[in-house]
Design a protein around this motif. Structure first.
Motif, PDB file in Angstrom:
ATOM      1  N   LEU A   6      48.424  33.967  30.406  1.00 43.61           N
ATOM      2  CA  LEU A   6      48.699  33.655  31.804  1.00 43.61           C
ATOM      3  C   LEU A   6      50.215  33.498  31.947  1.00 43.61           C
ATOM      4  N   PHE A 176      53.922  34.111  41.125  1.00 46.40           N
ATOM      5  CA  PHE A 176      52.512  33.858  40.787  1.00 46.40           C
ATOM      6  C   PHE A 176      52.246  34.247  39.327  1.00 46.40           C
ATOM      7  N   GLN A 177      51.081  33.821  38.848  1.00 45.07           N
ATOM      8  CA  GLN A 177      50.752  34.052  37.447  1.00 45.07           C
ATOM      9  C   GLN A 177      49.464  34.850  37.323  1.00 45.07           C
ATOM     10  N   GLU A 178      49.459  35.707  36.287  1.00 43.84           N
ATOM     11  CA  GLU A 178      48.275  36.506  35.971  1.00 43.84           C
ATOM     12  C   GLU A 178      48.255  36.689  34.457  1.00 43.84           C
ATOM     13  N   PRO A 179      47.100  37.013  33.922  1.00 46.62           N
ATOM     14  CA  PRO A 179      47.079  37.348  32.500  1.00 46.62           C
ATOM     15  C   PRO A 179      47.933  38.594  32.271  1.00 46.62           C
ATOM     16  N   ARG A 259      48.561  44.277  47.448  1.00 48.94           N
ATOM     17  CA  ARG A 259      47.483  43.451  46.887  1.00 48.94           C
ATOM     18  C   ARG A 259      46.569  42.949  48.010  1.00 48.94           C
TER      19      ARG A 259
ATOM     20  N   ALA B  23      41.949  28.172  35.057  1.00 48.94           N
ATOM     21  CA  ALA B  23      42.460  29.538  34.911  1.00 48.94           C
ATOM     22  C   ALA B  23      42.222  30.051  33.494  1.00 48.94           C
ATOM     23  N   ILE B  27      39.861  33.089  32.108  1.00 46.03           N
ATOM     24  CA  ILE B  27      40.403  34.234  31.346  1.00 46.03           C
ATOM     25  C   ILE B  27      39.614  34.419  30.064  1.00 46.03           C
ATOM     26  N   VAL B  33      42.036  36.636  36.845  1.00 49.60           N
ATOM     27  CA  VAL B  33      42.520  35.395  37.454  1.00 49.60           C
ATOM     28  C   VAL B  33      43.889  35.632  38.068  1.00 49.60           C
ATOM     29  N   THR B  34      44.112  35.095  39.259  1.00 50.00           N
ATOM     30  CA  THR B  34      45.483  34.947  39.737  1.00 50.00           C
ATOM     31  C   THR B  34      45.715  33.477  40.030  1.00 50.00           C
ATOM     32  N   TYR B  35      46.941  33.039  39.772  1.00 49.64           N
ATOM     33  CA  TYR B  35      47.305  31.627  39.847  1.00 49.64           C
ATOM     34  C   TYR B  35      48.605  31.551  40.651  1.00 49.64           C
ATOM     35  N   GLU B  58      38.644  43.698  40.154  1.00 46.24           N
ATOM     36  CA  GLU B  58      40.096  43.630  40.296  1.00 46.24           C
ATOM     37  C   GLU B  58      40.440  42.668  41.433  1.00 46.24           C
ATOM     38  N   ILE B  59      41.443  41.830  41.238  1.00 48.41           N
ATOM     39  CA  ILE B  59      41.829  40.893  42.295  1.00 48.41           C
ATOM     40  C   ILE B  59      42.931  41.511  43.137  1.00 48.41           C
ATOM     41  N   MET B  62      46.396  37.482  46.080  1.00 46.02           N
ATOM     42  CA  MET B  62      46.465  36.230  45.345  1.00 46.02           C
ATOM     43  C   MET B  62      46.634  35.065  46.306  1.00 46.02           C
TER      44      MET B  62
END
Ligand code: TPP
Ligand code: SF4
Ligand code: MG
Lengths: 354, 184, 250
Positions: A6, A176-179, A259, B23, B27, B33-35, B58-59, B62
């Motif tokens: 993340l 923002f955060q994503e894997p 998005r 989150a 995962i 996941v989006t944070y 798919e996200i 966000m």
């Protein structure tokens, strides 16, 4: 190996620079991109790299020029007013054919503006910004993974074409955060730099410059650059396309609005509306052919941007003459939420009637 | 599966902590996941809010203005996000600070929890976030206790590792209260 | 009953955005009191740099121009030349003046522009989150000097008041501090002197104020005041580095 962590967009970008072999970073603080210099201040020294908290953005871009002229991979990052201050340097880089990576995590302007997510600097990045007849290579990440991958790509393209490459992202993408997989997908390319200024021992002296005063010299130089830009346009377009086969309406958007558009498109499809997406990943080169072909069939385009209408002008030029072009823009401070975009889809398709 | 949640409150309430746990657990379950944390000016005002989107597809966005769930740890958070909860959505509110009268939307499911009081009963006011997390797990049904237990060590900073057992107990307590559906 | 501690007229009755304990607030108050005492507020125009002082217009009921980062002395130059009968002050942080704006401050001072510059040296870029500034002390850790400032790569902290004092155009250059009542009194006198220099058309005046940024130094307000005394003053000595007494430059 490919475990995903993340990761914040700005951090993925900074780590991407390190993985791309960038060992020189020069920058001046400005929100919302401070994570980038702060990460590199901590981590570049661990890779034998150099981090300088420059006294200004003017200094930053010129330090980049010096490191780049030495044949090294160098980067700076900033936002809004800082990017404006760099324009002279960027123009020199383009004119003297030097690679560099410049990151703009956009803030809303004009003037001091604010730090809400925005895309107000599309024109500045894509249509010059500095003086003279030049182009930046412009990349627009739409995910944290792309913040990483496209940073590596930016260094490769900049070196391959000896041209500045800009990465522009709205603050949402930066924050923002994503894997994210924080290792390169494939080995990073390092082209030979037979033009770098390293001292003339064992060879003829070299020169990097942009002043051409002789008869027709400047024109020749500009035409040469033009050829290079054409080559970039021919070879380097990157674009994501979704749901286009049956689409009656195509949304064209980059960064965060793309998005949001994806969410709006799945809402629309649940209601039986046939909507697709074209997401330019490179803004220069612009996906002109893709837009032309698909708009010839779909006949309806909705451009969504976080500004009052910048990319939409390039879409108008690229689109088929029979396509109706709609625009939905929310300048910095506002935000195009998925149901806003859904509403615009319905408007564009004539109140949802088909 | 697509689930979006906004967690909001003031700094120090441990909102970052529980959102990080959720989150990471998602995962590890192979979900996307989006944070999205608050940044910049909002940070200065001492507010914390996080938008989490969790999905097996798919996200896209966000950002969410109609989340399926809001966890509001104080009155300001209820004020700001109550109207946004999607119809039939869930509003978990920290009833130790939030008057029940504020939870007046009839088209959503309110879940008031006396997080601070429950936490104190377990020995530390700092556990209030975990009570809320437990309730969230129980109601959202996207993650189980085991998913969270598996990642809590990774998310917890070194100096707080000794609080993990108490945190897990508080999560269990939150699950229990939410399962009983009672306002305590 | 007599009010003994009264809000100066030249300071608005609002809550400031400054972090609790920040000495920007003290500097604001001193400038407001001095404008009151000299009776100049209605012909004074303030030009804040970009930094935590950027909201100056919220606190001073005077005309205000928001300048680009670092350029306030150039804006002040244009403004003073356009209306020499007005009192023009710039208010700059150390990032604003000593980093991005070095060119503008040096040339405004060297031209002897008849303006006043208040300079808040808190050794970091406060507004953007405490990054290293040219004024950051050696060894000081910031978010962009995580291993402590090292002169080998980042050079030495810049002494602006001394440097500006070497320029012929400068009428008054001094350094004061804002950490104790005694020092605040001295600062007030310096601010008054600086405005008087401008009123008497003596040329460029600058007051450097050693300041705290407890938020980004990551200490309590009280500890920040002690750090100012303990760590800043030994490197940044207080005093008057230049004071013109007559219009001998003419
Ligand atoms: C051209 C440009 N670059 C960067 C910034 C971002 N910026 C805003 S305030 C600031 C630094 C402020 O530091 P300082 O002048 O020391 O003031 P302080 O907040 O510490 O009082 C910076 C870098 C900007 N606004 N414009
Ligand atoms: S960040 Fe620092 S300079 Fe800015 S208001 Fe807070 S304490 Fe003052
Ligand atoms: Mg400062």
């Amino acid at each position: 190996m490919t475990e995903k962590k993340l990761t914040k967009g700005n951090i993925a970008l900074a780590e991407g620079a390190i993985q791309a072999g960038c060992r020189f970073y020069f920058g001046y603080p400005i929100t919302p991109q401070n994570d980038i210099p702060e990460y590199l201040a901590r981590n570049l020294p661990k890779h034998g790299g150099t981090f300088i908290p420059a006294e200004s953005e003017i200094a930053s871009i010129n330090m980049v020029m010096g490191a780049s002229a030495s044949g090294k991979r160098a980067m700076t990052s900033s936002s809004g007013p800082g990017i404006s201050l760099m324009q002279e340097g960027i123009s020199y880089l383009a004119g003297s054919e030097m690679p560099a990576v410049i990151v703009n995590i956009m803030r809303c302007g004009p003037g001091l503006g604010g730090i809400a997510p925005t895309q107000g600097d599309y024109n500045q990045a894509v249509h010059g910004g500095g003086h003279g007849d030049y182009r930046n290579i412009v990349l627009a990440p739409g995910s944290v993974q792309e913040m990483f991958d496209l940073t590596i790509k930016a260094f490769e393209l900049a070196d391959r074409y000896r041209n500045p490459a800009m990465i522009i992202a709205d603050a949402m993408i930066g924050q923002f955060q994503e894997p994210c997989r924080l290792t390169p997908e494939r080995p990073v390319e390092f082209p030979e730099k037979s033009w770098a200024l390293t001292g003339r021992r064992g060879r003829d002296p070299r020169l990097l410059k942009s002043l051409y005063l002789g008869d027709y010299e400047q024109e020749e130089h500009n035409l040469f650059l033009k050829q290079k830009y054409d080559e970039i346009q021919e070879n380097e377009v990157m674009v994501e396309m979704q749901n286009l086969d049956d689409a009656e309406l195509i949304i064209i958007a980059f960064g965060t609005p793309a998005r949001v558009a994806k969410t709006a498109i799945s809402l629309a499809r649940e209601e039986g509306l046939r909507v697709g997406l074209i997401r330019p990943i490179t803004l220069f080169p612009f996906p002109v052919n893709e837009i032309y072909e698909h708009s010839a069939r779909a006949k309806n385009i909705l451009v969504v941007e976080m500004n009052t209408g910048q990319m939409v002008r390039d879409v108008r030029i690229a689109a088929h003459k029979d396509a109706a072009i709609h625009f939905y823009g929310r300048p910095g401070g506002g935000f195009p939420f998925p149901d806003d975009v859904l509403g615009e889809i319905k408007k564009a398709l004539g109140g949802g009637a088909r | 599966m697509y689930y979006d949640v906004i967690m909001a409150g003031f700094g120090g309430q441990g909102i970052q902590m529980i959102s990080q746990i959720v989150a990471l657990a998602a995962i590890r379950k192979g979900l996307n996941v989006t944070y999205l944390p608050s940044y910049g000016v909002e940070k200065r005002g001492g507010r914390t809010n996080v938008t989490l989107v969790i999905a097996d597809e798919e996200i896209g966005s966000m950002v969410s203005n109609h989340p399926k769930c809001v966890i509001a740890m104080d009155t300001i958070a209820v004020d700001k996000y109550k109207a946004q909860v999607a119809p039939k959505g869930l509003l978990i509110a920290n009833a130790s600070l939030v008057p029940l009268a504020m939870l007046d939307r009839s088209d959503i499911v309110p879940l008031p929890l006396r997080c601070n009081d429950e936490a104190l009963a377990l020995g530390s006011a700092k556990l209030s976030n975990m009570i809320a997390l437990g309730a969230f797990l129980q109601r959202s049904e996207i993650l189980g206790f085991g998913d969270v237990e598996a990642v809590i060590d990774e998310v917890t900073p070194e100096r707080l590792k000794k609080t993990i057992p108490a945190n897990l107990e508080a999560i269990r307590r939150g699950i229990e209260i939410a399962a009983n559906g009672s306002v305590r | 009953m007599n009010a003994i501690f009264k809000r100066p007229d030249s300071l608005k009755d609002t809550i400031t955005h400054f972090c609790p304990g920040c000495t920007h607030g003290i500097a604001h108050r001193l400038i407001a009191e001095t404008m009151d005492e000299l009776g100049i507020a209605d012909r004074t125009i303030g030009i804040p740099g970009v930094g935590c002082c950027v909201f100056l217009y919220n606190y001073f009921p005077i005309d205000v121009l928001e300048a680009p980062h670092g350029r306030a002395p150039a804006c002040a130059t244009g403004m003073k030349r356009a209306q020499p009968d007005k009192i023009i002050f710039a208010y700059q942080g150390d990032g604003d003046m000593a980093a991005i704006g070095t060119s503008e401050i040096i040339h405004a001072a060297n031209r002897g522009e008849n303006i006043t510059v208040f300079f808040i040296n808190n050794s970091v870029y406060g507004m953007t989150g405490g990054q290293m500034a040219p004024t950051t002390l050696l060894g000081q850790q910031t978010t962009t000097s995580p291993y402590g400032r090292d002169f080998k790569s980042e050079g030495y902290p810049i002494k602006m008041a001394e440097m500006l004092a070497t320029l012929e155009g400068v009428a008054y250059s001094t350094r004061v501090a804002l950490h104790s009542p005694k020092h605040v009194n001295q600062a007030k006198k310096a601010i008054r002197k600086a405005f008087e220099m401008q009123i008497n058309e003596m040329g460029f005046s600058v007051v450097e104020m050693l300041s705290t940024c407890n938020t980004n130094w990551r200490v309590s307000p009280l500890e920040a005041l002690k750090m100012l005394e303990r760590e800043m003053i030994p490197y940044y000595p207080l005093g008057v580095f230049k004071e013109r007494t007559g219009k001998d430059f003419l």
